[in-house]
Enzyme design. Structure first.
Site, PDB file in Angstrom:
ATOM      1  N   ASP A 194      -2.823  -3.448  -3.779  1.00 23.28           N
ATOM      2  CA  ASP A 194      -2.189  -3.657  -2.481  1.00 23.28           C
ATOM      3  C   ASP A 194      -2.237  -5.134  -2.152  1.00 23.28           C
ATOM      4  OD1 ASP A 194      -0.984  -3.024  -0.136  1.00 23.28           O
ATOM      5  OD2 ASP A 194      -2.749  -2.144   0.816  1.00 23.28           O
ATOM      6  N   HIS A 195      -1.218  -5.620  -1.569  1.00 27.92           N
ATOM      7  CA  HIS A 195      -1.100  -7.020  -1.142  1.00 27.92           C
ATOM      8  C   HIS A 195      -1.694  -7.981  -2.182  1.00 27.92           C
ATOM      9  CE1 HIS A 195      -1.185  -5.573   3.316  1.00 27.92           C
ATOM     10  NE2 HIS A 195      -0.355  -4.899   2.560  1.00 27.92           N
ATOM     11  N   CYS A 236      -7.188   3.275   1.637  1.00 28.51           N
ATOM     12  CA  CYS A 236      -6.811   1.863   1.569  1.00 28.51           C
ATOM     13  C   CYS A 236      -8.059   1.039   1.865  1.00 28.51           C
ATOM     14  CB  CYS A 236      -5.699   1.555   2.565  1.00 28.51           C
ATOM     15  SG  CYS A 236      -5.282  -0.204   2.595  1.00 28.51           S
ATOM     16  N   TYR A 255       3.537  -8.810  -0.541  1.00 33.48           N
ATOM     17  CA  TYR A 255       4.127  -8.088  -1.677  1.00 33.48           C
ATOM     18  C   TYR A 255       4.769  -9.009  -2.711  1.00 33.48           C
ATOM     19  CZ  TYR A 255       2.879  -3.795   0.568  1.00 33.48           C
ATOM     20  OH  TYR A 255       2.144  -2.765   1.103  1.00 33.48           O
ATOM     21  N   HIS A 289      -5.174   2.522  -2.331  1.00 32.80           N
ATOM     22  CA  HIS A 289      -4.696   1.138  -2.225  1.00 32.80           C
ATOM     23  C   HIS A 289      -5.923   0.260  -2.381  1.00 32.80           C
ATOM     24  CE1 HIS A 289      -1.048   2.090   0.637  1.00 32.80           C
ATOM     25  NE2 HIS A 289      -0.918   2.645  -0.555  1.00 32.80           N
ATOM     26  N   HIS A 291      -2.436   7.229   5.666  1.00 33.05           N
ATOM     27  CA  HIS A 291      -2.864   5.839   5.502  1.00 33.05           C
ATOM     28  C   HIS A 291      -3.651   5.440   6.746  1.00 33.05           C
ATOM     29  CE1 HIS A 291      -2.618   1.457   5.275  1.00 33.05           C
ATOM     30  NE2 HIS A 291      -2.316   1.603   4.008  1.00 33.05           N
TER      31      HIS A 291
HETATM   32  C1  DNO Z   1       1.066  -2.191   4.211  1.00 34.64           C
HETATM   33  C2  DNO Z   1       1.119  -0.776   3.885  1.00 34.64           C
HETATM   34  C3  DNO Z   1       1.442   0.091   5.070  1.00 34.64           C
HETATM   35  C4  DNO Z   1       1.623   1.523   4.643  1.00 34.64           C
HETATM   36  C5  DNO Z   1       1.917   2.490   5.747  1.00 34.64           C
HETATM   37  C6  DNO Z   1       1.882   3.884   5.233  1.00 34.64           C
HETATM   38  O1  DNO Z   1       1.074  -3.001   3.369  1.00 34.64           O
HETATM   39  O2  DNO Z   1      -0.017  -0.364   3.241  1.00 34.64           O
HETATM   40  O3  DNO Z   1       2.614  -0.371   5.642  1.00 34.64           O
HETATM   41  O4  DNO Z   1       2.692   1.585   3.761  1.00 34.64           O
HETATM   42  O5  DNO Z   1       1.047   2.348   6.791  1.00 34.64           O
HETATM   43  O6  DNO Z   1       2.475   4.732   6.158  1.00 34.64           O
END
Ligand code: DNO
Length: 403
Positions: A360-361, A278, A377, A305, A240
């Site tokens: 994501d988010h 991401c 989240y 992501h 990530h």
């Molecule tokens: C945040 C996430 C990160 C991710 C880590 C993976 O929302 O995308 O915390 O889980 O960095 O190791």
């Protein structure tokens, strides 16, 4: 794409059934109750798997599978190659083996010193009244200089940066200063919880003498050490990016830009080492183009992501999260690259051609305000994101004559 969703375990306010009902097939989870560096026993893994995959109440399979771990955290001693780093690498290998044996074949992790993701502000109000998180570069500098009081920090900033940070800091009430401290140090999922400024400084000091080149070597060496286990166990590790994707607090970050990714693949040639693309984390660095990165690194992208960010004009490093389809990330282009890669894998006869993606988010909407969800989240904001992304894929596949 495989529609996936991050679930924090039994305490998560979003239930597995709701996740299934949203159209998700693949759950992203981790054994969050275990400390970083702990052994993940077969029993613990099997328990989590059953929890996700078996609907106890109805006595049938849930329609979900646990296929992705996020994260299998990398212990600080591995990042710094100090203390019992060899022991920690051995534990990491055993955990990879057990996950592979249980069929949980995609492992997301990061190599960010000390912190996982960081934000200076968790509740930026949007026009519609929903809130999102973001980073303000002045706030980072102010935190470093006057809350953390990191020795020697001033030398790392230009006078104009310090002036801007001072003007920002002077405007904050004592309560807002405490909030800034807590936002950066506490509570984001994946971060080390309960750090004090002193504890934080101590952790940062473990990186004294570790420059960018050294940290990069530590990452590449670690991966080359665990790759044989991944290959034998059928596990794909996907790093990530740094979030935000620029260095903070005087310690290096080595997974922020396209060049970092390219070097990683050069130095760690095993196909079992790949990327979690991401779009929001890479997008936090203004010079990155996440959609272009997805095109370039598609063949080594094993997990995506999707989220978006909006940059604050004229303030490099300052950004806020935005709705999934609007912001600086060209989401349609990124989705098109994902579809093209899936089709390439399918044509090459790969059985597992579909790539997992999670929204994501999401913005925090009124109905979720008291739900107890982690920042980023919440239920509804992410569900809207998932629905939009699914629609985007559907439309693009049609336009590409792939449906
Ligand atoms: C945040 C996430 C990160 C991710 C880590 C993976 O929302 O995308 O915390 O889980 O960095 O190791």
């Amino acid at each position: 794409m495989l529609q996936s969703w991050r679930w924090f375990g039994p305490g998560d306010p979003v239930s597995l059934r709701e996740i299934r009902q949203a159209g998700v097939t693949d759950v992203v989870s981790s054994l969050h109750h275990l400390e970083c560096g702990a052994e993940w026993s077969d029993e613990e893994i099997a328990r989590r798997k059953r929890l996700i995959e078996w609907d106890e109440e109805r006595g049938r399979t849930s329609g979900l599978r646990w296929s992705i771990v996020e994260s299998l955290p990398v212990h600080e001693s591995i990042k710094t190659r100090s203390g019992d780093w060899r022991g920690h690498i051995e534990t990491y290998k055993r955990n990879l083996e057990r996950l592979g044996a249980a069929g949980v074949g995609t492992v997301c992790y990061n190599f960010i010193p000390v912190l996982d993701w960081a934000r200076t502000d968790l509740h930026i109000e949007q026009e519609d009244g929903s809130t999102v998180s973001g980073c303000d570069i002045d706030a980072f500098v102010a935190f470093d200089l006057w809350i953390l009081k990191r020795p020697g920090a001033e030398a790392g900033y230009a006078p104009w940066q310090i002036d801007a940070a001072r003007a920002f800091f002077e405007r904050l009430t004592p309560a807002e200063r405490d909030e800034l401290r807590d936002n950066i140090m506490l509570g984001l999922p994946g971060t080390v919880e309960g750090l004090t400024p002193e504890g934080f400084l101590e952790r940062l000091s473990r990186y004294d003498g570790i420059d960018e080149a050294q940290l990069r070597r530590n990452l590449h060496d670690f991966l080359n050490e665990v790759m044989p286990v991944c290959e034998a166990s059928g596990v794909y590790m996907c790093i990530h990016p740094d979030d935000p994707a620029y260095p903070v607090f005087g310690v290096p970050r080595v997974m922020s830009r396209a060049e970092d990714v390219a070097r990683l693949f050069e130095q760690v040639p095993s196909m079992h080492s790949g990327l979690t693309l991401c779009s929001g984390s890479f997008g936090s660095c203004i010079s990155n183009n996440p959609a272009e990165m997805l095109e370039r690194f598609a063949s080594r992208t094993y997990f995506v992501h999707f989220r978006n960010v909006t940059h604050v004009p004229g303030k490099e490093g300052s950004f806020r999260e935005s709705n999934h389809l609007t912001g600086s990330v060209e989401m349609a282009r990124a989705m098109q690259a994902l579809i093209a890669e899936e089709e390439r894998r399918r044509a090459a006869g790969q059985a597992n051609w579909a790539i997992p993606m999670r929204p994501d988010h999401g913005k925090l909407m009124d109905g979720d305000r008291d739900s107890g969800s982690y920042p980023g989240y919440s239920r509804t904001g992410r569900m809207i994101g998932l629905a939009e992304l699914r629609g985007l894929e559907h439309g693009l596949r049609h336009a590409m004559n792939l449906d």
